[in-house]
Enzyme design. Structure first.
Site: not given
Ligand SMILES: *Cc1c(COP(=O)(O)O)cnc(C)c1O
Ligand code: SF4
Length: 348
Positions: A95-96, A99, A108, A112, A115, A117, A273, A310, A317
């Protein structure tokens, strides 16, 4: 005194609670996975308001239909962050520019309830195939930072994790590797000497963990963080703002102060989220802004995380700050401090 097995992370995996019937005599089938470590269960109180219980034990509220019409805002609640769109190859999100995040596993130690995900972790897959992710990273020289995520990367064996880290380490343009893990919070015994000895070979390694509430800071979780930090790994904490769990200034302040006492830097406070079955955890943005404002007034600067949303639809973010700039002209900026007093700052 707990028996010796209690401190063995593999025993904790084998004995994790995976069925609601192990706790409640209730016939409900759930759409999402459940898994809780005996360790995390031991922190739980027999009280519906227990912050540990609320994070770990399924609730019928997860099955309720969302009351907000997210479609009106163009938001797909099955993928509100549009991760699919930003995933050029499987198990990688880019996305960035500099990174990427890779999903090394779907598993996991604990699922959670809040979550984002949740749907992904439903698919039980210990290790994802990362061949195309490696290829993508090798071919994109502007990637300098790889975030190992999931799922929880520490559910892998040390040898599997080492293979991933060493493969990435061989790529010339990769400068840092970071790991997102909840192990120190829900499975502190996972932080073994073998693990830290392996990780320290690949510096710079950074770890972000995920404490949400001060009761999660126990002697064992503290030892786990200390081990990682003493292995030269800087640690940050990302928490999620959760309704009736940590959406309170006093609770959140206590957490931040406990974190800095164990040298873990509060990094992000995430707005919860948008997603299916998450609505009962969401708070208004005002709640988060107010917490940050109160912290600014009361505690050490580096004990205060950035409050981030996000953004839906793949906006990435966005940090949300209490409004400090009152007026912005060519000649000056009018600022407001933590007490609400206003100050003029002349522009150059
Ligand atoms: C949060 C995130 C990161 C890391 O972001 P930082 O602000 O540098 O901690 C990198 N890739 C994705 C897709 C993310 O959601
Ligand atoms: S927030 Fe989601 S991905 Fe993170 S530890 Fe909990 S269940 Fe796993």
């Amino acid at each position: 005194m707990k028996n010796k097995l209690w401190y063995d992370w593999k025993w904790q995996v084998q004995n994790s609670v995976t069925d609601i019937k192990q706790i409640l005599n209730q016939k409900v089938t759930y759409n999402y996975n459940m898994r809780v470590t005996p360790y995390y269960m031991s922190l739980m109180k027999d009280d519906d308001n227990c912050p540990i219980r609320k994070q770990a034990i399924p609730s019928h509220k997860e099955l309720e239909k969302n009351s907000i019409n997210y479609e009106k805002y163009g938001i797909d609640i099955t993928d509100s962050l549009c991760e699919k769109k930003y995933s050029p190859v499987s198990h990688l999100v880019h996305r960035y520019p500099d990174r990427v995040m890779i999903e090394v596993t779907n598993n996991c130690f604990m699922y959670c309830r809040f979550c984002t995900r949740k749907r992904l972790t439903k698919i039980d897959r210990k290790q994802n195939d990362l061949k195309s992710a490696y290829k993508y990273i090798r071919e994109n020289e502007n990637i300098r930072d790889v975030l190992l995520s999931g799922g929880d990367p520490l559910t892998l064996e040390d040898s599997q994790l080492e293979e991933i880290i060493s493969t990435l380490k061989e790529i010339k343009h990769i400068e840092i590797i970071r790991i997102g893990t909840r192990a120190p919070v829900v499975m502190p015994m996972r932080i073994t000497d073998e693990l830290t000895d392996m990780l320290r070979k690949y510096h710079p390694i950074w770890i972000n963990t995920h404490f949400n509430h001060p009761v999660e800071v126990t002697e064992q979780s503290q030892n786990a963080c200390e081990k990682l930090i003493n292995a030269g790994i800087p640690m940050g904490n990302q928490s999620v703002l959760l309704k009736e769990i940590n959406d309170n200034v006093e609770v959140y302040k206590e957490l931040c102060l406990k974190l800095v006492k164990m040298r873990v830097r509060p990094y992000y406070l995430y707005q919860c989220d948008i997603g299916e079955g998450l609505e009962h955890f969401r708070t208004n943005i005002k709640v988060g802004v107010n917490i940050i404002k109160e912290l600014r007034q009361n505690i050490t600067g580096f004990a205060i995380p950035a409050y981030v949303i996000d953004a839906p639809n793949g906006g990435g973010k966005i940090t949300i700050n209490p409004e400090n700039i009152v007026e912005w002209t060519e000649d000056y900026v009018k600022l407001k401090n933590y007490l609400g007093d206003e100050y003029y700052y002349p522009e150059i």
